[in-house]
Motif scaffolding. Structure first.
Motif, short mmCIF file in Angstrom:
data_model
loop_
_atom_site.label_atom_id
_atom_site.label_comp_id
_atom_site.label_asym_id
_atom_site.label_seq_id
_atom_site.Cartn_x
_atom_site.Cartn_y
_atom_site.Cartn_z
N PHE A 73 -0.52 -24.91 40.47
CA PHE A 73 -0.37 -26.24 41.06
C PHE A 73 -0.25 -26.16 42.58
CE2 PHE A 73 0.43 -27.03 36.68
CZ PHE A 73 0.04 -28.33 36.46
N ARG A 74 0.00 -24.99 43.11
CA ARG A 74 -0.12 -24.73 44.56
C ARG A 74 -0.81 -23.38 44.72
NH1 ARG A 74 3.99 -21.24 45.98
NH2 ARG A 74 5.87 -21.20 44.68
N ARG A 75 -2.02 -23.35 44.21
CA ARG A 75 -2.78 -22.11 44.16
C ARG A 75 -3.08 -21.57 45.56
NH1 ARG A 75 -8.65 -21.23 41.11
NH2 ARG A 75 -9.25 -19.39 42.32
N GLU A 76 -2.88 -20.26 45.72
CA GLU A 76 -3.11 -19.61 47.00
C GLU A 76 -4.22 -18.57 46.95
OE1 GLU A 76 0.74 -18.03 47.78
OE2 GLU A 76 1.59 -19.94 48.44
N LEU A 77 -4.68 -18.19 45.75
CA LEU A 77 -5.67 -17.13 45.60
C LEU A 77 -7.06 -17.72 45.41
CD1 LEU A 77 -3.73 -14.87 43.05
CD2 LEU A 77 -3.83 -14.61 45.53
N ASP A 78 -8.07 -17.12 46.07
CA ASP A 78 -9.44 -17.53 45.79
C ASP A 78 -9.89 -16.91 44.47
OD1 ASP A 78 -10.23 -14.87 46.26
OD2 ASP A 78 -10.89 -15.30 48.31
N ASP A 79 -11.09 -17.19 44.04
CA ASP A 79 -11.54 -16.76 42.71
C ASP A 79 -11.51 -15.24 42.56
OD1 ASP A 79 -11.91 -19.36 41.98
OD2 ASP A 79 -14.09 -19.35 42.17
N ASP A 80 -11.98 -14.53 43.57
CA ASP A 80 -12.01 -13.07 43.48
C ASP A 80 -10.59 -12.50 43.44
OD1 ASP A 80 -14.76 -13.03 43.46
OD2 ASP A 80 -14.94 -12.66 45.62
N ALA A 81 -9.71 -13.02 44.28
CA ALA A 81 -8.33 -12.52 44.31
C ALA A 81 -7.59 -12.87 43.02
CB ALA A 81 -7.60 -13.11 45.51
N LEU A 82 -7.90 -14.04 42.47
CA LEU A 82 -7.26 -14.44 41.21
C LEU A 82 -7.67 -13.49 40.09
CD1 LEU A 82 -5.62 -16.44 39.52
CD2 LEU A 82 -7.69 -17.84 39.30
N ARG A 83 -8.96 -13.16 40.03
CA ARG A 83 -9.43 -12.24 39.00
C ARG A 83 -8.78 -10.86 39.18
NH1 ARG A 83 -13.39 -8.34 38.37
NH2 ARG A 83 -14.19 -8.16 36.23
N THR A 84 -8.75 -10.36 40.39
CA THR A 84 -8.14 -9.06 40.65
C THR A 84 -6.67 -9.06 40.26
OG1 THR A 84 -9.67 -8.60 42.46
CG2 THR A 84 -7.60 -7.37 42.46
N PHE A 85 -5.97 -10.12 40.61
CA PHE A 85 -4.54 -10.23 40.31
C PHE A 85 -4.29 -10.21 38.80
CE2 PHE A 85 -1.02 -13.16 39.26
CZ PHE A 85 0.04 -12.44 39.79
N LEU A 86 -5.00 -11.03 38.05
CA LEU A 86 -4.75 -11.10 36.61
C LEU A 86 -5.16 -9.82 35.89
CD1 LEU A 86 -5.65 -14.78 35.60
CD2 LEU A 86 -3.42 -13.64 35.44
N LEU A 87 -6.25 -9.21 36.30
CA LEU A 87 -6.72 -8.03 35.59
C LEU A 87 -5.91 -6.78 35.89
CD1 LEU A 87 -10.60 -8.47 35.64
CD2 LEU A 87 -8.95 -9.18 33.92
N ARG A 88 -5.02 -6.83 36.87
CA ARG A 88 -4.17 -5.68 37.14
C ARG A 88 -2.83 -5.76 36.39
NH1 ARG A 88 -0.22 -6.42 41.32
NH2 ARG A 88 -0.30 -4.19 41.80
N THR A 123 -4.76 -5.92 28.25
CA THR A 123 -3.55 -6.60 28.71
C THR A 123 -2.85 -7.26 27.53
OG1 THR A 123 -4.56 -7.03 30.86
CG2 THR A 123 -2.65 -8.38 30.25
N LEU A 124 -1.54 -7.11 27.43
CA LEU A 124 -0.77 -7.79 26.39
C LEU A 124 -0.55 -9.23 26.81
CD1 LEU A 124 1.01 -7.88 23.83
CD2 LEU A 124 2.92 -7.09 25.26
N LEU A 125 -1.02 -10.17 26.02
CA LEU A 125 -0.83 -11.60 26.25
C LEU A 125 0.28 -12.09 25.34
CD1 LEU A 125 -4.58 -12.73 26.23
CD2 LEU A 125 -3.24 -11.86 28.16
N CYS A 126 1.19 -12.89 25.87
CA CYS A 126 2.30 -13.37 25.04
C CYS A 126 2.80 -14.70 25.58
CB CYS A 126 3.42 -12.35 24.98
SG CYS A 126 4.28 -12.06 26.54
#
Length: 246
Positions: A73-88, A123-126
């Motif tokens: 709701f106050r997103r700070e990451l662009d698409d590439d950074a968001l993908r990198t963040f989640l996949l790590r 990645t474990l999703l829960c």
């Protein structure tokens, strides 16, 4: 030859936001092999509620892990950074709130696709409540006010999910009726206090922090159109207590 990672997700009937003992939070971290797992909290279903985020950080900053929060709701990451963040991340922990709104916001930001990718890489999703509903093909929800069925979800877990099976009036009867009428496919009903781990689509572990809480498999059939089966859960205990199988 490379071995494909296990695809795992966990349905939670509790955790840091509802329980004081931390047993389900410790259990989640125990499912990850990394010595200091990266754990990302996703509070989208609550509108990124600040108090909820503070609860998560208070609970996980004291544990042997690296906690972080994904704000949309106050997103700070662009698409590439968001993908990198989640996949790590080693664990993505989704909070409760409104399931329908959660799915809509995720799709607007492409998070649904990234979670599919994270799931496929191990990645474990829960999550709890809406954070449990979202992984299945459909769920039982109060997203629209009255309890109803929602034939929508990420589809990472076959069938449907119903949270708060024992603690909210009308949950049990409404979910049973939806499954009996084929408005929802057969699925999993999670009582408060339960954790259920699925590996490659199969239930592999079910645990409970209280002796009476259960995980149920709910399917069409039986005399009243629905068959409900309680599944055994291993009781979680503190380090000083003995273990038992309920």
């Amino acid at each position: 030859m490379a071995v494909d990672p296990e695809r795992r997700l966990a349905l939670l009937g509790g955790g840091f936001s509802t329980d004081d003992d931390g047993l389900l939070d410790d259990w989640v971290l125990d499912q990850v092999r990394a010595p200091r797992p990266k754990v990302c909290f996703v509070p989208t279903a609550s509108g990124d509620a600040s108090a909820y985020v503070e609860q998560f950080l208070a609970a996980y900053q004291s544990r042997s892990c690296e906690p972080s929060v994904l704000h949309l709701f106050r997103r700070e990451l662009d698409d590439d950074a968001l993908r990198t963040f989640l996949l790590r991340q080693d664990v993505v922990y989704v909070g409760g709130g409104n399931t329908a709104n959660l799915l809509a916001v995720w799709r607007a930001h492409g998070v649904d696709r990234l979670l599919h990718e994270a799931f496929d890489q191990g990645t474990l999703l829960c999550g709890i409540s809406a954070g449990a509903n979202c992984w299945a093909e459909g769920s039982h929800t109060d997203s629209f006010g009255p309890l109803t069925h929602l034939s929508d979800g990420l589809g990472l877990l076959s069938g449907s999910v119903c949270p708060h099976y024992d603690s909210e009036p009308g949950r049990r009867s409404s979910f049973r009726a939806a499954v009996a009428a084929h408005a929802l496919p057969a699925g999993w009903a999670v009582e408060d206090g339960v954790g259920a781990l699925f590996t490659d689509g199969q239930l592999t572990v079910s645990v409970t922090r209280t002796p009476q809480a259960r995980l149920y498999r709910v399917e069409p059939g039986g005399n009243d159109g629905v068959k409900e089966s309680a599944l055994p859960c291993r009781q979680l205990v503190t380090a000083e207590e003995p273990t038992s199988l309920a």
